[in-house]
Design a protein around this motif. Sequence first.
Motif, PDB file in Angstrom:
ATOM      1  N   ALA A  44      -4.223  -1.327  -2.025  1.00  0.00           N
ATOM      2  CA  ALA A  44      -4.147  -0.104  -1.208  1.00  0.00           C
ATOM      3  C   ALA A  44      -4.016   1.098  -2.133  1.00  0.00           C
ATOM      4  O   ALA A  44      -3.654   0.958  -3.306  1.00  0.00           O
ATOM      5  N   LEU A  45      -4.283   2.294  -1.605  1.00  0.00           N
ATOM      6  CA  LEU A  45      -4.177   3.504  -2.410  1.00  0.00           C
ATOM      7  C   LEU A  45      -2.743   3.718  -2.892  1.00  0.00           C
ATOM      8  O   LEU A  45      -2.518   4.208  -3.999  1.00  0.00           O
ATOM      9  N   GLU A  46      -1.767   3.342  -2.070  1.00  0.00           N
ATOM     10  CA  GLU A  46      -0.369   3.488  -2.460  1.00  0.00           C
ATOM     11  C   GLU A  46      -0.053   2.659  -3.700  1.00  0.00           C
ATOM     12  O   GLU A  46       0.666   3.103  -4.600  1.00  0.00           O
ATOM     13  N   THR A  47      -0.624   1.474  -3.778  1.00  0.00           N
ATOM     14  CA  THR A  47      -0.419   0.607  -4.941  1.00  0.00           C
ATOM     15  C   THR A  47      -0.983   1.240  -6.202  1.00  0.00           C
ATOM     16  O   THR A  47      -0.367   1.170  -7.270  1.00  0.00           O
ATOM     17  N   VAL A  48      -2.142   1.864  -6.073  1.00  0.00           N
ATOM     18  CA  VAL A  48      -2.770   2.546  -7.210  1.00  0.00           C
ATOM     19  C   VAL A  48      -1.838   3.634  -7.758  1.00  0.00           C
ATOM     20  O   VAL A  48      -1.651   3.767  -8.974  1.00  0.00           O
TER      21      VAL A  48
ATOM     22  N   LYS B 299       4.433  11.326  -4.563  1.00  0.00           N
ATOM     23  CA  LYS B 299       4.395  10.253  -5.559  1.00  0.00           C
ATOM     24  C   LYS B 299       3.323  10.531  -6.618  1.00  0.00           C
ATOM     25  O   LYS B 299       3.554  10.325  -7.816  1.00  0.00           O
ATOM     26  N   TYR B 300       2.155  11.004  -6.165  1.00  0.00           N
ATOM     27  CA  TYR B 300       1.098  11.329  -7.128  1.00  0.00           C
ATOM     28  C   TYR B 300       1.520  12.522  -7.983  1.00  0.00           C
ATOM     29  O   TYR B 300       1.269  12.558  -9.200  1.00  0.00           O
ATOM     30  N   ALA B 301       2.172  13.504  -7.363  1.00  0.00           N
ATOM     31  CA  ALA B 301       2.662  14.670  -8.113  1.00  0.00           C
ATOM     32  C   ALA B 301       3.683  14.238  -9.157  1.00  0.00           C
ATOM     33  O   ALA B 301       3.721  14.788 -10.273  1.00  0.00           O
TER      34      ALA B 301
ATOM     35  N   ILE C  89       2.665   5.611 -11.752  1.00  0.00           N
ATOM     36  CA  ILE C  89       4.050   6.031 -11.994  1.00  0.00           C
ATOM     37  C   ILE C  89       4.704   5.129 -13.033  1.00  0.00           C
ATOM     38  O   ILE C  89       5.368   5.602 -13.967  1.00  0.00           O
ATOM     39  N   ILE C  90       4.497   3.833 -12.907  1.00  0.00           N
ATOM     40  CA  ILE C  90       5.066   2.869 -13.865  1.00  0.00           C
ATOM     41  C   ILE C  90       4.575   3.172 -15.278  1.00  0.00           C
ATOM     42  O   ILE C  90       5.351   3.256 -16.235  1.00  0.00           O
TER      43      ILE C  90
END
Length: 422
Positions: free
Chosen positions: A382-386, A335-337, A391-392
């Motif tokens: 959470a880190l996932e939310t960040v 996701k970060y990539a 991405i948005i």
Amino acid sequence: MSTIKLALKRISPKQLFMVSALLVNGGNYLYNLLLGRLLGPEAFADAALLVTLLLVLSFVGMTFQLATTKFAVLFSDQTWVTFKNTMYRYALVFGVFTGILVLIFSKNLQALFNTQNHYMFMIFAVAIPLYFVMSVNRGRFQGGHDFSKLAGTYQTEMWSRLLLTFALLLLLPFEPGILIATGISLSFVFGLFPSDFKGVKVFSKERLSTVDLKQVWIFIGLTAGYELTQIIINNSDILLVKHYFDDKQAGLYSSLALIGRVVYFVAWMFVMLLMPTVIQKQKDGEPTAPVLFKYVFFIGTLSAFIVAVCYLLPNLIITLMFGDAYLSIAPLLWKYALATSLFAVSNIFAYYFLSLNQYSPVILSGLLGFSQVALIMLYHDALETVVHMQIIAMVILLVAQLLFFIIKNKTDSKIIKEQQKS
């Protein structure tokens, strides 16, 4: 030996620079990976902060580098000499001013980012003027298509930072943040080689004409504006995570960001080649869009490959690069990539427009950069939310850049047709 020499002769300066850039990016990656393994997640948070500050500094330095690149192509004779002296003067004055600010507010920075000490900021501050002078050097080489020297200055900076930092960490019993800051600062000294200061007069009384100076300041302002958005988009997430989360979470996120940003660092290599090529083609009255398409294809293909690998093999990548202590971050890797890939492709569009003195993409990037900060500040449970917030923001940014390109192309084609009719 003769075979090696023959092979080197067949490599063009641009190809040599690309090979060198890959090596530099690999060395910088190795630097960060070794820091992560040596220090562990908690201590790596401070190290990652210093690396992030170095990236921030590099984006500011790019303003000087790209301005020098552009006018190395456009100016000649005495105008070029006067401009060159002017850029060194600007770089030195701005560097000293910035360094003094960091020195004054070093304790505030310690409190803001929850670091172990403020001395690492003080050490970093002293070396800032050197970095901006080095950036002007690089702009001269880039604009003059002297890619061998341009590659050389990146090599000397990278290798000295890698070797000196770990020598200091292994030999001296001081806090890692202080030693890493020292290694980074010393690398700026080595990054000044190769240099050619012959004929440079920083405080020369000669001045550019009003017309030329206005042209220079417009481009500097435009570039500085865009580089500011680069700083915000590329580094705000790490700084905000360091502020909102504990050291372990911040260290884990820093490792995620480091791996995910491989696309951006490779894209930077293409930007170095894109700008002088586009500027020269515009100067010669040749079409510039084919250059853009070529680099977008390269980065797009590479990005898709990296995201796919990160999706399929996240645990293996994390374990190989940082070790088992960082495995909890593996599900977020692809996701970060993806977020970084979207930014890398939109970045190619932005630097293309910047080469052509187009203002709108800078404004678009600025708005999206600040929206990313706002989204993370509002949603960071959470880190996932960040990562999702990034991405948005990056999807919107890339769509905006594409729409601008399409509209601009249609408008230009319409104008050309009308001129041909008349």
